[in-house]
Design an enzyme around this catalytic site. Structure first.
Site: not given
Lengths: 541, 233
Positions: A17, A21-22, A273, A333, A358, A375
């Site tokens: 990925g 993150a990767g 949300r 989302h 994620e 993030l």
């Protein structure tokens, strides 16, 4: 490491990925002297990270505890204070690291870093780079990876992890090389999975890019690992009705209204949300259209504040935000659930396999994610994953492994045996629809059971689906099909979790169990035994 | 109402054919391609991820102009082709790994330490999504396939502003770089993010001159009688 027969590549650290993150994990591992390969099914920067607009949470010394408290509160009892502590306390260092790489965060008039409030936060701590925060972070990380000679394997689609059956140690992964059509393996001392979330199961009803099919989560489950809290999916209240394209929260933050078909406002637009999403879904379920109304802000202000949004409304709905009501709906989302990991981000049930971002469930977001924390998570936890993976010492010297042969056989079967009597694209669309309607913002027992029955039917029919395109090279029909297979695995866990959680908590809302019930103040855990999905609840630590 | 797609498959004979498909009005080009793939012809190959113009994966050429297929609404008669100056892999999928190597060749990354206060000077340049539209629009690549191309040079300029140690990058863009650009501005016109590589390249020329480099074209220019005669005629 010595080369084993039949293996294609070896490296110290294999990162799967190439989102934020990767790439953070890869950079840290490289810095610590490891050789690193980053494998990605697309090109390095084609990741959902590029779509993150809002910003990056970083807390000052005085704010750290409040940031921790905000995150814990938002997690609705499912966050781990240890992990949240770890993330928040490293937030400032993570931001400084990004600045040192040259991520051009926005500055205020005095030349200081600019920050803003996000919903659910007590203090202003969200740093941003215009409305392109994720894009600029990702592109800068990519430039830094090139500088550090990190090797990328583009067009490599993850098939399975290579696991030693006795020790449960993960020593690499198999991939379909999309460019050649060959199944290959990459061996590594340790593996970092950073494959992103699974909002793509809600096909047609998600703000995410294509390919958010939970590939890494499905691979971990097949390898004998564990997933958790899969029922927790954050829905965003303002996506364009036809295309599900995200219209940023800023539209409401700047004073936009939500109105229904009768022209009436029906909710306080600045609630969290999940609350706004539920109000929107309720209106739609009762047969009223919902619109975002920003006309009163005037075209000049809109062009200045929401230029991206104006462009997207024009392209996708042919509407002018300054003059027209914008039809919207709530869509999937962000997925809070994912690969169950320990405090070192090591996947439960496996060794030498780390998961971050994620795709993982590090018990940070719990039942609901705080804006600006995703993030932060991919960077701060990405660096930690890179470090932990680098420090991992494989216990067993790697033996011959049959995974490559199995996966070659599987791909051959898809080409030659799967009958393709049922069009999986139709099923993918149908699955997206029933998940959205039955396991979306508002859920209930009966609807979830119906969706699960439909899904299990698709699992049974899987071998009657297949591919029309029999080419080897760049067979995107095949990739779509394997992604759909992963979707079926991941969505099953989502549905089973939602069905068993007889309560409402954070983003998971059950019409038939509207209250939070602390009997369920626990993580839902998923694994497979002999191919059968098992689930239980596990206490929060 | 139709669109034409130039298909390519290196294993077929002929390798390239134009195929016409119905136009689904009101949808973006990417949505049209998906509709064709999922309902008419599953072999149609193309890329596309974010649908909202930020991932850079879906660039194609429409009637000879580079466009992001997720941000373009096609019209009757449009001809869709892969991006120019890229090796075509299949249909609309091109090999970008080669063009992205220019980022490495040109040292398009932070070389020294970051100057925070200069962040606001690179707001536009740092919006690059690596869609390769500018590369596809650049006529220099028709005559020099080793040209570094617009996006790499814009990135070099970005980091030049963000750092005070840039010698390596400035050295790297002299050959097949800034002086090969014709300043035609096609890159600027094609950029979906409103980046202006042409101006960035001009700025890099000034920086290069300050660093002791000269315009090699200037050195090669002839100032013989012929030109002067023409000038004063």
């Amino acid at each position: 490491m010595t080369l084993l027969k039949g293996q294609n590549l070896t490296t110290d650290i294999l990162v799967i990925g190439s989102g934020g993150a990767g790439l953070s994990a890869a950079l840290r591992a490289k810095k610590l002297g490891c050789s690193v390969i980053v494998a990605t099914k697309t090109l390095p920067t084609n990741a959902n990270t590029s779509m993150a607009q809002g910003g990056f949470n970083a807390s000052s010394n005085e704010d750290i505890q409040i940031h921790i408290d905000d995150t814990i509160r938002s997690s609705r009892g499912l966050g781990s204070s240890t992990m949240i502590d770890l993330m928040c306390k490293s937030s400032k260092t993570s931001l400084d690291w990004l600045l040192s790489l040259g991520v051009p965060f926005s500055l205020d008039d005095n030349g200081n870093l600019a920050n803003r409030f996000m919903g659910g936060s007590t203090n202003k701590r969200t740093y941003y780079a215009e409305d392109y925060t994720g894009l600029k972070i990702l592109q800068t990380l990519h430039d830094e990876c090139l500088k550090n000679d990190i090797e990328f394997k583009a067009n490599h689609y993850l098939l399975n992890l290579i696991v030693d059956e006795d020790t449960k140690e993960v020593g690499g992964a198999t991939f379909l090389n999309i460019a050649t059509g060959e199944v290959v393996e990459i061996r590594a001392k340790s593996v970092i999975i950073a494959t992103g979330g699974y909002s793509g199961v809600y096909h047609g009803f998600t703000t995410n890019g294509f390919g958010s099919s939970g590939d890494g989560i499905a691979a971990v489950i097949r390898a004998g690992g564990v997933a958790s809290d899969m029922e927790f999916v954050q829905f965003h209240p303002t996506a364009l009705k036809k295309s599900s394209i995200l219209i940023s929260e800023a539209a409401r933050g700047e004073g936009g209204y939500l109105v229904n078909g009768l022209g009436k406002r029906f909710v306080d637009e600045l609630l969290s949300r999940d609350e706004v999403s539920r109000a929107v879904a309720k209106e739609i379920n009762e047969g009223r259209e919902v619109f975002l109304d920003v006309r009163h802000l005037g075209s000049e202000k809109l062009a200045h504040l929401l230029p991206q949004e104006m462009k997207l409304c024009k392209i996708h709905e042919n509407l002018d935000m300054a003059k027209d009501l914008i039809p919207i709906k709530s869509v999937a989302h962000y997925t809070m659930g994912g690969i169950e990991v320990d405090q070192k981000l090591q996947a439960s049930g496996l060794k030498g396999c780390f998961a971050v971002g994620e795709c993982s469930n590090a018990h940070i977001h719990g039942a609901n994610r705080l804006g600006g924390n995703s993030l932060l998570e991919i960077i701060s936890m990405g660096l930690i994953a890179g470090e932990n993976a680098s420090n991992y010492k494989p216990k067993s010297k790697f033996k011959e492994n049959n995974q490559l042969n199995k996966d070659r056989a599987f791909i051959n079967t898809v080409y030659n045996t799967f009958t393709n009597q049922i069009n999986f694209y139709e099923k993918r669309e149908f699955l997206g629809k029933i998940l959205y309607h039955n396991a979306g913002v508002i859920r209930k027992d009966m609807g979830l059971k119906e969706a699960l029955a439909a899904l299990q039917q698709m699992q049974r029919e899987f071998t009657f689906m297949g591919i029309s395109d029999k080419s080897k090279e760049f067979n995107t029909n095949l990739i779509d099909f394997i992604e759909f297979g992963n979707t079926l695995e991941v969505a099953e866990m989502l549905l089973v979790g939602a069905l068993h959680r007889n309560e409402s908590r954070g983003a998971h809302f059950r019409e038939d169990f509207k209250e939070t019930n602390d009997t369920f103040k626990a993580h839902s855990i998923f694994w497979k035994e002999d191919g059968v999905l098992c689930t239980e609840f596990k206490d929060v630590k | 109402m139709n669109i034409t797609i130039r298909r390519f498959d290196k294993r077929k004979e002929p390798q390239s054919i134009d195929m016409t498909y119905p136009l689904f009005e009101g949808l973006t080009l990417l949505e049209n391609l998906i509709k064709i793939k999922t309902t008419i012809d599953p072999t149609l190959s193309f890329n596309g991820v974010c649908r909202s113009g930020v991932c850079g994966s879906c660039g194609v050429s429409v009637n000879g102009k580079a466009k992001l297929s997720c941000s373009y609404k096609p019209s009757d008669g449009d001809v869709i082709e892969p991006l120019a100056y890229h090796e075509v892999e299949r249909d609309l999928i091109v090999d970008k790994t080669k063009t992205h190597k220019t980022l490495k060749t040109s040292h398009a990354h932070l070389l020294g330490s970051a100057i925070l206060e200069n962040s606001s000077k690179v707001t536009v340049q740092s919006d690059c999504i690596l869609c390769d539209s500018c590369y596809s629009a650049c006529p220099v690549l028709a005559v020099n396939s080793d040209f570094l191309g617009p996006f790499a040079l814009t990135k070099v300029y970005r980091y030049t502003l963000q750092s005070n140690e840039n010698k390596k990058a400035i050295d790297a863009i002299q050959k097949n770089g800034i002086w090969d650009c014709t300043l035609c501005g096609e890159c600027t016109l094609s950029c979906p993010q409103d980046i202006d590589p042409k101006t960035d390249i001009m700025n890099l020329r000034s920086i290069s001159v300050q660093n002791g480099y000269n315009d090699p074209n200037f050195a090669n220019m002839s100032f013989g009688d012929f030109e002067f005669n023409n000038l004063f005629r």
